[in-house]
Design an enzyme around this catalytic site. Structure first.
Site, PDB file in Angstrom:
ATOM      1  CB  SER A  60      -0.906   0.025   1.234  1.00 54.36           C
ATOM      2  OG  SER A  60      -1.762  -1.082   1.242  1.00 54.36           O
TER       3      SER A  60
HETATM    4  N1  SAH Z   1      -1.398  -4.638   3.953  1.00 56.62           N
HETATM    5  C1  SAH Z   1      -0.575  -4.657   2.755  1.00 56.62           C
HETATM    6  C2  SAH Z   1      -1.400  -4.475   1.493  1.00 56.62           C
HETATM    7  C3  SAH Z   1      -1.725  -5.768   0.906  1.00 56.62           C
HETATM    8  S1  SAH Z   1      -2.653  -5.747  -0.584  1.00 56.62           S
HETATM    9  C4  SAH Z   1       0.514  -3.617   2.847  1.00 56.62           C
HETATM   10  O1  SAH Z   1       0.864  -3.231   3.921  1.00 56.62           O
HETATM   11  O2  SAH Z   1       1.066  -3.216   1.861  1.00 56.62           O
HETATM   12  C5  SAH Z   1      -4.064  -6.658  -0.055  1.00 56.62           C
HETATM   13  C6  SAH Z   1      -3.837  -8.088   0.349  1.00 56.62           C
HETATM   14  O3  SAH Z   1      -5.114  -8.614   0.720  1.00 56.62           O
HETATM   15  C7  SAH Z   1      -3.329  -8.992  -0.764  1.00 56.62           C
HETATM   16  O4  SAH Z   1      -2.156  -9.624  -0.364  1.00 56.62           O
HETATM   17  C8  SAH Z   1      -4.473 -10.007  -0.959  1.00 56.62           C
HETATM   18  O5  SAH Z   1      -4.037 -11.304  -1.277  1.00 56.62           O
HETATM   19  C9  SAH Z   1      -5.142  -9.974   0.388  1.00 56.62           C
HETATM   20  N2  SAH Z   1      -6.538 -10.456   0.423  1.00 56.62           N
HETATM   21  C10 SAH Z   1      -7.523 -10.259  -0.496  1.00 56.62           C
HETATM   22  N3  SAH Z   1      -8.661 -10.872  -0.106  1.00 56.62           N
HETATM   23  C11 SAH Z   1      -8.402 -11.466   1.108  1.00 56.62           C
HETATM   24  C12 SAH Z   1      -9.163 -12.277   1.997  1.00 56.62           C
HETATM   25  N4  SAH Z   1     -10.431 -12.611   1.756  1.00 56.62           N
HETATM   26  N5  SAH Z   1      -8.556 -12.718   3.119  1.00 56.62           N
HETATM   27  C13 SAH Z   1      -7.251 -12.412   3.387  1.00 56.62           C
HETATM   28  N6  SAH Z   1      -6.480 -11.673   2.569  1.00 56.62           N
HETATM   29  C14 SAH Z   1      -7.040 -11.209   1.433  1.00 56.62           C
END
Ligand code: SAH
Length: 211
Positions: A60
């Protein structure tokens, strides 16, 4: 490129964009974002931008991490345990780990979950538990949580998560369709849930099931 000065420049940029909670700014200044991305992208790690982390996912944008973290802390007397959904590379997880006692985090993509767990272990973060699972179910065994933060966008707030939010706690998440969502904050009071809508954001979609 990974020096204190480079990180401080990122913090200055966040302050200019309106982030003011000193604890949040400190946590961001102390988080080595270059260790959360591929080496080829490390030189861009302190730009205020989202970057790819593989598996069609992203780390992010720091401004969004800061905005969501501020919203999560605001108005909650004391956070004891946080549930994060969407660990990704674990960047937001490490920011949270510096601000609260315990962080539980769920990631649906197996290799990302393993990499994030190992990375945070190497960074000596010991108050985080990361599991491979589907965040739509939450993690009821460890709840209720004083804070829930979702970093992938569901079309609507997942029902299960309401129950896992403690009275007095806050949940922050992007809600909406692919490419256009709104940051939502939900506060649980003694007998109600209060909802407020924040800025427009662009997160990857929250998907069911684990892979
Ligand atoms: N928190 C991260 C951003 C990750 S992007 C950061 O600090 O940069 C969002 C993440 O959510 C992805 O890795 C994706 O695989 C995950 N995701 C999407 N749907 C999900 C679900 N139902 N349960 C758990 N993770 C999920």
């Amino acid at each position: 490129m990974t020096s204190r000065r480079t990180r401080d420049r990122l913090v200055d940029r966040l302050i200019a964009k309106g982030i003011s909670n000193p604890r949040v700014l400190d946590a961001i200044a102390n988080t080595p974002r270059h260790l959360f991305v591929d080496e080829a992208l490390a030189s861009r790690a302190y730009e205020d931008a989202a970057l790819p982390i593989g598996y069609q996912q992203t780390i992010s944008q720091p401004f969004i991490v800061a905005t969501m973290t501020e919203a999560l802390l605001a108005g909650v007397e004391k956070h004891t345990r946080i549930l994060e959904i969407g660990t990704g590379c674990g960047y937001q997880t490490m920011v949270l780990a510096q601000l609260v006692n315990l962080v539980y985090s769920i990631e649906r993509i197996g290799p990302l979950q393993v990499a994030a767990r190992d990375r945070l272990y190497d960074l000596k973060i010991r108050n985080v538990y990361i599991k491979h699972g589907d965040g739509f179910a939450g993690w009821p065994e460890n709840g209720p949580y004083t804070g829930i933060l979702v970093t992938a966008a569901p079309k609507a707030v997942p029902e299960e998560l309401y129950e896992q939010l403690a009275v007095g706690g806050a949940m922050v998440l992007p809600e909406g369709d692919k490419n256009v969502q709104r940051l939502i904050t939900i506060r649980r009071t003694a007998n109600n849930y209060e909802r407020s809508e924040g800025e427009w954001v662009n997160f990857v979609p929250m998907l069911s099931g684990k892979v």
